[in-house]
Design a protein around this motif. Structure first.
Motif, PDB file in Angstrom:
ATOM      1  N   GLN A   1       1.133  -1.105  -0.143  1.00  0.00           N
ATOM      2  CA  GLN A   1      -0.361  -0.109  -0.479  1.00  0.00           C
ATOM      3  C   GLN A   1       1.265   1.323  -0.183  1.00  0.00           C
ATOM      4  O   GLN A   1       2.132   0.750   0.823  1.00  0.00           O
ATOM      5  CB  GLN A   1      -1.157  -0.131   1.123  1.00  0.00           C
TER       6      GLN A   1
ATOM      7  N   ARG B   1       2.231  -0.650   4.608  1.00  0.00           N
ATOM      8  CA  ARG B   1       0.949  -1.256   5.517  1.00  0.00           C
ATOM      9  C   ARG B   1       1.140  -2.526   3.962  1.00  0.00           C
ATOM     10  O   ARG B   1       0.370  -2.141   2.827  1.00  0.00           O
ATOM     11  CB  ARG B   1       0.458  -0.989   5.982  1.00  0.00           C
TER      12      ARG B   1
ATOM     13  N   ALA C   1     -11.914   8.196   4.927  1.00  0.00           N
ATOM     14  CA  ALA C   1     -11.190   6.407   5.341  1.00  0.00           C
ATOM     15  C   ALA C   1      -9.637   7.108   5.434  1.00  0.00           C
ATOM     16  O   ALA C   1      -8.710   6.027   5.867  1.00  0.00           O
ATOM     17  CB  ALA C   1     -11.994   5.931   3.911  1.00  0.00           C
ATOM     18  N   ARG C   2      -9.431   8.310   4.435  1.00  0.00           N
ATOM     19  CA  ARG C   2      -7.795   7.965   3.836  1.00  0.00           C
ATOM     20  C   ARG C   2      -7.572   9.131   5.551  1.00  0.00           C
ATOM     21  O   ARG C   2      -6.486   8.127   5.501  1.00  0.00           O
ATOM     22  CB  ARG C   2      -7.623   8.906   2.932  1.00  0.00           C
TER      23      ARG C   2
ATOM     24  N   SER D   1      -7.124   5.971   7.829  1.00  0.00           N
ATOM     25  CA  SER D   1      -5.998   4.817   8.343  1.00  0.00           C
ATOM     26  C   SER D   1      -4.755   5.902   8.273  1.00  0.00           C
ATOM     27  O   SER D   1      -4.080   5.278   9.112  1.00  0.00           O
ATOM     28  CB  SER D   1      -5.911   4.590   7.302  1.00  0.00           C
ATOM     29  N   ASP D   2      -4.677   7.235   8.017  1.00  0.00           N
ATOM     30  CA  ASP D   2      -3.209   7.559   8.505  1.00  0.00           C
ATOM     31  C   ASP D   2      -2.714   7.754   9.893  1.00  0.00           C
ATOM     32  O   ASP D   2      -1.917   7.787  10.308  1.00  0.00           O
ATOM     33  CB  ASP D   2      -2.940   8.881   7.815  1.00  0.00           C
TER      34      ASP D   2
ATOM     35  N   VAL E   1      -1.067  -5.325   1.684  1.00  0.00           N
ATOM     36  CA  VAL E   1      -2.421  -5.694   2.067  1.00  0.00           C
ATOM     37  C   VAL E   1      -2.769  -6.596   1.411  1.00  0.00           C
ATOM     38  O   VAL E   1      -1.766  -6.981   0.815  1.00  0.00           O
ATOM     39  CB  VAL E   1      -2.980  -4.473   0.665  1.00  0.00           C
TER      40      VAL E   1
ATOM     41  N   SER F   1       0.914   3.221   2.220  1.00  0.00           N
ATOM     42  CA  SER F   1       1.822   3.690   2.986  1.00  0.00           C
ATOM     43  C   SER F   1       2.892   2.963   3.733  1.00  0.00           C
ATOM     44  O   SER F   1       3.561   2.777   4.853  1.00  0.00           O
ATOM     45  CB  SER F   1       0.770   3.055   4.644  1.00  0.00           C
TER      46      SER F   1
ATOM     47  N   ALA G   1      -4.399   5.714  11.925  1.00  0.00           N
ATOM     48  CA  ALA G   1      -4.688   4.492  13.124  1.00  0.00           C
ATOM     49  C   ALA G   1      -3.078   4.075  12.564  1.00  0.00           C
ATOM     50  O   ALA G   1      -1.794   4.142  12.394  1.00  0.00           O
ATOM     51  CB  ALA G   1      -5.032   3.126  12.150  1.00  0.00           C
TER      52      ALA G   1
END
Length: 123
Positions: free
Chosen positions: A78, A82, A116-117, A120-121, A84, A80, A123
């Motif tokens: 992803q 992370r 949502a973006r 997630s940033d 997926v 970021s 989190a």
């Protein structure tokens, strides 16, 4: 024993069919076969010929290449960094989320995407 590619193509048929809310019976009718054959394709028990895959793609409004997308990917990075899961479409909750997302009007969908973006940033 089914070949890995046959199983993968079958999963992609099932995922697309499920995503657009089409039954095995309806797909079979559109393609001109019995629904049991669709079941066999989806499990990888039977191979799908090129012409039949073409017909299935046309019935579900996707190109034949759709059924092979991601075949060699175990994980997709992803932005970021992370990981997926490569087969995210296997997750029923994720599929429900995608289906619900596309049911939202486009202008509201974009705002939900941005929310949502941001979430997630942090989190």
């Amino acid at each position: 024993m089914a070949h890995k590619v046959d199983e993968y193509v079958g999963k992609r048929i099932r995922q697309r069919r499920w995503l657009i809310g089409m039954t095995q019976q309806r797909l079979a009718e559109l393609v001109g076969i019995k629904f049991q054959q669709i079941q066999k394709y989806e499990t990888g028990a039977n191979r799908v010929s090129a012409s039949r895959l073409w017909d299935i793609g046309a019935a579900m409004d996707v190109k034949v290449s759709f059924f092979f997308e991601g075949l060699d990917c175990a994980q997709v990075p992803q932005a970021s960094g992370r990981p997926v899961p490569g087969d995210l479409l296997e997750d029923k909750e994720a599929m429900d989320l995608v289906r619900s997302y596309y049911a939202i009007p486009k202008n509201q969908r974009r705002r939900l995407f941005e929310l949502a973006r941001v979430l997630s940033d942090v989190a």
